[in-house]
Design an enzyme around this catalytic site. Sequence first.
Site, mmCIF file in Angstrom:
data_model
loop_
_atom_site.group_PDB
_atom_site.id
_atom_site.type_symbol
_atom_site.label_atom_id
_atom_site.label_comp_id
_atom_site.label_asym_id
_atom_site.label_seq_id
_atom_site.Cartn_x
_atom_site.Cartn_y
_atom_site.Cartn_z
ATOM 1 N N TRP A 199 0.717 -1.177 -0.016
ATOM 2 C CA TRP A 199 0.005 -0.024 -0.083
ATOM 3 C C TRP A 199 1.112 1.256 -0.026
ATOM 4 O O TRP A 199 1.962 1.350 0.658
ATOM 5 C CB TRP A 199 -1.044 0.097 1.267
ATOM 6 C CG TRP A 199 -1.731 1.118 1.103
ATOM 7 C CD1 TRP A 199 -2.971 1.496 0.767
ATOM 8 C CD2 TRP A 199 -1.464 2.455 1.897
ATOM 9 N NE1 TRP A 199 -3.463 2.808 1.033
ATOM 10 C CE2 TRP A 199 -2.405 3.331 1.753
ATOM 11 C CE3 TRP A 199 -0.295 2.829 2.810
ATOM 12 C CZ2 TRP A 199 -2.511 4.787 2.377
ATOM 13 C CZ3 TRP A 199 -0.096 4.000 3.302
ATOM 14 C CH2 TRP A 199 -1.075 5.201 3.114
ATOM 15 N N ASP A 366 -16.025 11.811 -2.232
ATOM 16 C CA ASP A 366 -15.332 10.626 -1.801
ATOM 17 C C ASP A 366 -16.216 9.934 -0.741
ATOM 18 O O ASP A 366 -17.400 10.097 -0.450
ATOM 19 C CB ASP A 366 -14.093 10.677 -1.466
ATOM 20 C CG ASP A 366 -13.043 9.551 -1.923
ATOM 21 O OD1 ASP A 366 -13.201 8.625 -1.081
ATOM 22 O OD2 ASP A 366 -12.561 9.633 -3.019
ATOM 23 N N LYS A 476 -15.964 6.773 -8.713
ATOM 24 C CA LYS A 476 -14.816 6.324 -8.536
ATOM 25 C C LYS A 476 -15.328 4.915 -7.798
ATOM 26 O O LYS A 476 -15.866 4.821 -6.708
ATOM 27 C CB LYS A 476 -13.940 6.985 -7.265
ATOM 28 C CG LYS A 476 -12.863 6.531 -6.836
ATOM 29 C CD LYS A 476 -12.174 7.536 -6.042
ATOM 30 C CE LYS A 476 -10.751 7.060 -5.135
ATOM 31 N NZ LYS A 476 -10.590 8.149 -4.357
ATOM 32 N N ASP A 478 -14.243 1.816 -5.935
ATOM 33 C CA ASP A 478 -13.087 1.332 -4.870
ATOM 34 C C ASP A 478 -13.327 0.036 -4.482
ATOM 35 O O ASP A 478 -14.349 -0.402 -4.607
ATOM 36 C CB ASP A 478 -13.157 2.416 -3.762
ATOM 37 C CG ASP A 478 -12.047 2.657 -3.080
ATOM 38 O OD1 ASP A 478 -10.956 1.618 -3.201
ATOM 39 O OD2 ASP A 478 -11.820 3.528 -2.314
ATOM 40 N N MET A 479 -12.193 -0.592 -3.652
ATOM 41 C CA MET A 479 -12.340 -1.983 -3.440
ATOM 42 C C MET A 479 -11.276 -2.148 -2.095
ATOM 43 O O MET A 479 -9.945 -1.812 -2.603
ATOM 44 C CB MET A 479 -11.944 -2.777 -4.243
ATOM 45 C CG MET A 479 -12.270 -4.278 -4.200
ATOM 46 S SD MET A 479 -10.652 -5.323 -4.089
ATOM 47 C CE MET A 479 -11.382 -6.936 -3.922
ATOM 48 N N ASN A 480 -11.424 -1.732 -0.891
ATOM 49 C CA ASN A 480 -10.474 -1.654 -0.002
ATOM 50 C C ASN A 480 -10.209 -2.985 0.865
ATOM 51 O O ASN A 480 -9.503 -2.568 2.004
ATOM 52 C CB ASN A 480 -11.116 -0.574 0.981
ATOM 53 C CG ASN A 480 -11.000 0.932 0.434
ATOM 54 O OD1 ASN A 480 -9.596 1.300 0.048
ATOM 55 N ND2 ASN A 480 -12.017 1.646 0.205
ATOM 56 N N CYS A 526 -10.409 1.798 -8.850
ATOM 57 C CA CYS A 526 -9.582 2.138 -7.560
ATOM 58 C C CYS A 526 -9.305 0.830 -6.362
ATOM 59 O O CYS A 526 -10.484 0.187 -6.523
ATOM 60 C CB CYS A 526 -9.958 3.220 -6.853
ATOM 61 S SG CYS A 526 -9.444 3.963 -5.366
ATOM 62 N N ASP A 548 -2.486 5.552 -3.012
ATOM 63 C CA ASP A 548 -2.915 6.546 -1.769
ATOM 64 C C ASP A 548 -1.602 7.388 -1.598
ATOM 65 O O ASP A 548 -2.010 8.510 -1.007
ATOM 66 C CB ASP A 548 -3.431 5.842 -0.908
ATOM 67 C CG ASP A 548 -4.957 5.556 -1.153
ATOM 68 O OD1 ASP A 548 -5.774 6.110 -2.035
ATOM 69 O OD2 ASP A 548 -5.391 4.779 -0.346
HETATM 70 C C1 DGJ Z 1 -9.046 4.161 -0.813
HETATM 71 C C2 DGJ Z 1 -8.819 5.075 -1.794
HETATM 72 O O1 DGJ Z 1 -7.948 4.841 -2.556
HETATM 73 C C3 DGJ Z 1 -8.984 6.827 -1.494
HETATM 74 O O2 DGJ Z 1 -8.609 7.514 -2.348
HETATM 75 C C4 DGJ Z 1 -10.266 7.058 -0.708
HETATM 76 O O3 DGJ Z 1 -11.045 6.650 -1.688
HETATM 77 C C5 DGJ Z 1 -10.493 5.984 0.467
HETATM 78 N N1 DGJ Z 1 -10.305 4.487 -0.118
HETATM 79 C C6 DGJ Z 1 -11.933 5.989 1.075
HETATM 80 O O4 DGJ Z 1 -12.088 5.007 1.690
#
Ligand code: DGJ
Length: 736
Positions: A199, A366, A476, A478-480, A526, A548
């Site tokens: 990361w 966001d 956007k 996302d997948m965190n 993302c 990030d």
């Molecule tokens: C991870 C993304 O890379 C960030 O830019 C942001 O959108 C966060 N998640 C939000 O939880």
Amino acid sequence: MNISYNEKNRVFKLDTVHSSYCIGIVDDENFVGHIYYGRKLAEDNLAYLMRTEEAPFVPSKNNRDRAAFLDTFPMEYTGNGLGDYREGSLEIRTMSGHSGVALSYVSHRIYDGKDPLEGLPATFGDAKACKTLELTCEDRILGLQVILSYSIFADSDALARSVKIVNNGQEPVYLTKVMSVCIDMDNDGYEMITLHGSWGRERAIQTRPVMKGKQSVSSIRGESSHQEHPFMAWKKRTTTEETGDIYAMNFVYSGNFLAQIEENQFGSIRAMMGIHPYDFCWKLESGDSFQAPEVVCVYSAEGIGGMTRTFHDLYRNHLIRGEYKDKKRPILINNWEATYFDFDTEKLLNIARQASELGIEMLVMDDGWFGRRNDDNSSLGDWQVNEDKLKGGLKYLVDEVNKLGMKFGIWFEPEMISPDSDLYREHPDWAIAIPGRTGTLTRNQYVLDLSRKEVRDFVYEMFADILRSANIEYVKWDMNRQLSDIGSYGLPADRQGELFHRQVLAVYEMQDRMTKEFPHLLLENCSGGGARFDPGMLYYSPQIWCSDDTDGVERLSIQAGTAMVYPLSTMGAHVSDCPNHAIGRVTPFETRGYVALAGTFGYELDVTKIPEEDRKMIPEQTAMYHKYNDLVRCGDYYRIAHYADNHYFDCYEVVAKDKSEALVTYIQVLNRPNFHSRRICIPGLDPQGCYVIENAQDWPELKQTEYMGDTLHYAGINIPPLWGDFKGRLMHLKKK
Ligand code: DGJ
């Protein structure tokens, strides 16, 4: 571009503009062997290279050494368990529990164009742009058909390969490993290039010698990942940026992968790429087929740079789709680093008001606008607007932003579910989980089981309703978190091994549906920064958030690694505030702008709070974006110097296709005391062309402002030392 079959010699030859790829059928058993991949050849009589006259290469005449043959022969695509002890391409388990599989050629088809791969992203082209060879092989005992596809392009040196398995047998068969590509060749002193990270520091370039045994990169995280990347190249030791042989593979897929080179006892290498066999077990019923994803192979005799530019052109012309494919993207401002979860309508509108006056064209809201999401502990899955934050509702906010002349974009994370969400309380079995085990949390969230149609339909409708409710022009996605606890309440026991792949197919299906329902939407993928930056995602979104880490210096390395394979037009890059939120470094606003210009360009800060001198620079930066973006988006990219190698400076260039102009970015990361100017050679220009430094006012130290293209390439230019660290300059060269 041509595909031929020499019936006498039983040799297939695929010719791109500068490369040839040759396959031979040998022996009475119709083994499919790899003969040659490299510079373009006129000759197609290459059967002599198959070594079939050398012991132990004649199995039908000398069956006593069959295993030695199988363990040595350069297979185009391998079976398993019958004597080839190198890593296999295809592994199976029959209903009787056996794993042996052997393939031999049955028939072939050569056609104009390229068929799409069902449910999967893939390169494309019409009958004029592409030609395809399909080799059908078979294991007669099992009734298993394996169709190897090879597509070439009129305007590229790339070769797109994929594999389809058809079960023509009477019984189901379990596929436990299906690689998409395998190439055997002799090791010519190769070095392997791969991309590694974590990361905040994705895709750092690594080079190592190819040695005996196996060397690989992989992901078993359910996404292409921050850590390793579905790309590998192997090159001669003498290959440079500009000259020499290089081969590369890149997986058009966004889940688990394995990319491996194995050198065997005889100094031959086997390079392969495909879905990682870890926890993969696909039940193929009689009459069913399995389509493995595509791998793009590139050969270049023009060094690492030649390989890079081949990938860039292929992806710009034959992979990326949609309205924004060839268009300048709106300059956006994203509120993530500006506010994190602490925002409301007024705060966002204040940012938008200032931003619109400075030349910024889109506001992106966001994470944190839905459910009760005031931090990252809840509400994923509850995609309803939080009207305590967005007073007056979403449509009001979007309309107000539109009135400022700006577009509006929104963030989603559709693949996830928070344990603290109404969705989870109602459907706890919708999360990926192993029954009886407490699920592993990451960022306090679970992954939704999208292999279940009712789950993906429900989630799709929820976020599509939001998109239908206002004039939203950008998403956007996302997948965190990575996948773990692989288990689905929707799949039977003998199909649990399909979940990893089904999850990826489901994401593709949802993005396909979304881009079809909202064709004007600009989609940016993302994943916790850049954990899912791969060609699979580029098929659905023309840009992907790179990382990030938005620090101007860290980004040099992240963007250099990303641009090794992917066009600059795809790299999400923003100017953020200082001290940088990921690393605490302070760099000049100007330099952050130069670095972000190499990507999609935007801002990630509270424009109402940054220092006045930085704010004043924004109109200049946005003007620069408009001036240079056509060149950056469409031109040829050259790496000139990389600070990860030399510790002091970074330099790269984009040259217009017609060589009429070029933009050189020079970043002096660290200054050195008592040091003279640096000689930089600028490649890619018209050697006979006379170039003027169009922004000569930025280079007062240079007495001369006109140079010949070949002089700039071979003799170079002396870049003066800049005062301080993290300083940068652009040089815009225009042909007279
Ligand atoms: C991870 C993304 O890379 C960030 O830019 C942001 O959108 C966060 N998640 C939000 O939880």
